[in-house]
Design a protein around this motif. Structure first.
Motif, mmCIF file in Angstrom:
data_model
loop_
_atom_site.group_PDB
_atom_site.id
_atom_site.type_symbol
_atom_site.label_atom_id
_atom_site.label_comp_id
_atom_site.label_asym_id
_atom_site.label_seq_id
_atom_site.Cartn_x
_atom_site.Cartn_y
_atom_site.Cartn_z
ATOM 1 N N PRO A 77 0.810 -1.223 -0.147
ATOM 2 C CA PRO A 77 0.145 -0.177 -0.059
ATOM 3 C C PRO A 77 0.554 0.827 0.349
ATOM 4 O O PRO A 77 1.885 1.553 0.519
ATOM 5 C CB PRO A 77 -0.868 -0.419 1.123
ATOM 6 C CG PRO A 77 0.172 -1.015 2.332
ATOM 7 C CD PRO A 77 0.487 -2.138 1.758
ATOM 8 N N PHE A 78 -0.098 2.181 -0.772
ATOM 9 C CA PHE A 78 1.041 2.932 -0.902
ATOM 10 C C PHE A 78 0.324 4.829 -0.225
ATOM 11 O O PHE A 78 -1.087 4.709 -0.495
ATOM 12 C CB PHE A 78 1.809 2.818 -2.270
ATOM 13 C CG PHE A 78 0.945 3.837 -3.433
ATOM 14 C CD1 PHE A 78 1.596 5.487 -3.667
ATOM 15 C CD2 PHE A 78 0.229 3.333 -3.914
ATOM 16 C CE1 PHE A 78 0.293 5.523 -4.701
ATOM 17 C CE2 PHE A 78 -0.533 3.569 -5.246
ATOM 18 C CZ PHE A 78 0.101 5.144 -5.470
ATOM 19 N N ALA A 79 1.081 5.537 -0.273
ATOM 20 C CA ALA A 79 0.485 7.109 -0.483
ATOM 21 C C ALA A 79 1.076 8.027 -1.559
ATOM 22 O O ALA A 79 2.365 7.804 -1.370
ATOM 23 C CB ALA A 79 0.032 7.987 0.792
ATOM 24 N N ALA A 105 -11.086 5.547 -2.570
ATOM 25 C CA ALA A 105 -9.092 5.801 -2.918
ATOM 26 C C ALA A 105 -8.457 4.822 -2.693
ATOM 27 O O ALA A 105 -7.892 3.861 -3.219
ATOM 28 C CB ALA A 105 -8.669 7.445 -2.204
ATOM 29 N N VAL A 106 -8.800 4.557 -1.202
ATOM 30 C CA VAL A 106 -8.019 3.210 -0.207
ATOM 31 C C VAL A 106 -8.707 1.949 -1.349
ATOM 32 O O VAL A 106 -7.802 1.067 -0.995
ATOM 33 C CB VAL A 106 -8.741 2.997 1.192
ATOM 34 C CG1 VAL A 106 -8.216 1.736 1.399
ATOM 35 C CG2 VAL A 106 -8.024 4.401 1.917
ATOM 36 N N SER A 107 -9.926 1.880 -1.492
ATOM 37 C CA SER A 107 -10.692 0.802 -2.342
ATOM 38 C C SER A 107 -9.743 0.503 -4.123
ATOM 39 O O SER A 107 -9.966 -0.624 -4.132
ATOM 40 C CB SER A 107 -12.004 0.881 -2.200
ATOM 41 O OG SER A 107 -12.155 1.698 -3.419
ATOM 42 N N THR A 108 -9.568 1.135 -4.447
ATOM 43 C CA THR A 108 -8.479 1.460 -5.235
ATOM 44 C C THR A 108 -7.010 1.098 -4.849
ATOM 45 O O THR A 108 -6.134 1.066 -6.439
ATOM 46 C CB THR A 108 -8.713 2.905 -6.456
ATOM 47 O OG1 THR A 108 -8.363 3.778 -6.219
ATOM 48 C CG2 THR A 108 -10.599 2.797 -6.739
ATOM 49 N N LYS A 109 -6.765 1.256 -3.837
ATOM 50 C CA LYS A 109 -5.298 1.432 -3.801
ATOM 51 C C LYS A 109 -4.335 1.905 -4.205
ATOM 52 O O LYS A 109 -3.252 1.898 -4.660
ATOM 53 C CB LYS A 109 -4.894 -0.789 -4.286
ATOM 54 C CG LYS A 109 -5.235 -1.294 -2.937
ATOM 55 C CD LYS A 109 -4.616 -2.613 -3.854
ATOM 56 C CE LYS A 109 -4.830 -3.826 -2.542
ATOM 57 N NZ LYS A 109 -4.873 -5.045 -2.906
ATOM 58 N N THR A 110 -4.588 3.449 -4.469
ATOM 59 C CA THR A 110 -4.159 4.336 -4.952
ATOM 60 C C THR A 110 -4.263 5.990 -4.126
ATOM 61 O O THR A 110 -4.037 6.980 -4.601
ATOM 62 C CB THR A 110 -4.731 4.361 -6.758
ATOM 63 O OG1 THR A 110 -6.368 5.085 -6.619
ATOM 64 C CG2 THR A 110 -3.934 3.789 -7.295
ATOM 65 N N ILE A 111 -4.235 5.486 -3.096
ATOM 66 C CA ILE A 111 -5.212 7.127 -2.369
ATOM 67 C C ILE A 111 -3.462 7.883 -1.894
ATOM 68 O O ILE A 111 -2.517 7.185 -2.413
ATOM 69 C CB ILE A 111 -4.777 6.123 -0.797
ATOM 70 C CG1 ILE A 111 -6.010 7.584 0.079
ATOM 71 C CG2 ILE A 111 -3.632 5.847 -0.265
ATOM 72 C CD1 ILE A 111 -5.915 6.868 1.700
ATOM 73 N N SER A 112 -3.858 9.096 -2.565
ATOM 74 C CA SER A 112 -2.794 9.980 -2.832
ATOM 75 C C SER A 112 -3.205 10.982 -1.859
ATOM 76 O O SER A 112 -4.273 11.625 -1.977
ATOM 77 C CB SER A 112 -2.973 10.214 -4.139
ATOM 78 O OG SER A 112 -3.575 11.537 -4.029
#
Length: 206
Positions: free
Chosen positions: A99-101, A197-204
């Motif tokens: 997981p990333f941000a 955003a969390v559910s797509t794993k692209t939380i920024s």
């Protein structure tokens, strides 16, 4: 939240020291600075970290994304990337280190801590086997590039005016895009945007 152990990969010493001083106030975190990829590798194998913060541009033979992905073959930790860019190719490349941000420059203390907290939350959900929502990923593709940039920034805790300043557009334009995003994704609140955003794993977090 317990005191975090953070590996900070940043090639500019003055910036690294500023981030370290900021995060160590109030016993929020213990920060180990790596100014170069080899230092990061040495620290990562000899210590245990809760999170990595890495600049994407390290002025080295490897960028921050490739370095972090290399490190995380040993064990996975949440990642916060620091970047001045929001181009789609960079975001897509960063997705390989879930997981990333990511946090857009310039940023303030509150945005940095919010981004870290959201990255930790993302990791917690990952560890609880929260499933990657393929339907939401498809919905993400329905957004324009500008809408994705704004979604990522808003989900990271930035206000509309801050997003407008970063993207060099009017605040009213951000609000209009935000409304379009909500309509396309059938969302109504900022919390729902963050969860999406969390559910797509692209939380920024920018």
């Amino acid at each position: 939240m317990e005191r975090l152990s953070i590996l900070l990969i940043e090639d500019v010493m003055i910036i690294a020291k500023e981030i370290k001083a900021t995060l160590e106030k109030g016993d929020y975190a213990s920060v180990t600075i790596a100014l170069a990829p080899d230092e990061a590798r040495k620290f990562f194998v000899s210590q245990t970290f809760d999170l990595i913060i890495s600049d994407i541009n390290l002025n080295a033979d490897i960028d921050g994304i490739d370095l972090v992905q290399e490190l995380c073959t040993s064990y996975k930790v949440p990642i916060v990337y620091l970047t001045a860019y929001t181009d789609e190719s960079t975001v897509r490349k960063a997705e390989g280190s879930l997981p990333f941000a990511y946090l857009l420059k310039p940023y303030n203390v509150n945005q940095l801590k919010l981004t870290i907290n959201l990255a930790m939350l993302n990791a917690e959900k990952e560890s609880q086997n929260v499933r990657y929502n393929e339907k939401n990923v498809e919905l993400l593709e329905s957004l324009t590039r500008r809408e994705r940039e704004i979604l990522f920034s808003l989900a990271s805790g930035k206000m509309s005016k801050e997003v407008a300043d970063i993207l060099n557009i009017a605040t009213a334009t951000v609000e209009k895009h935000k409304q379009n995003i909500k309509e396309k994704l059938s969302l109504t609140t900022l919390g729902e945007l963050i969860n999406f955003a969390v559910s797509t794993k692209t939380i920024s977090m920018d």
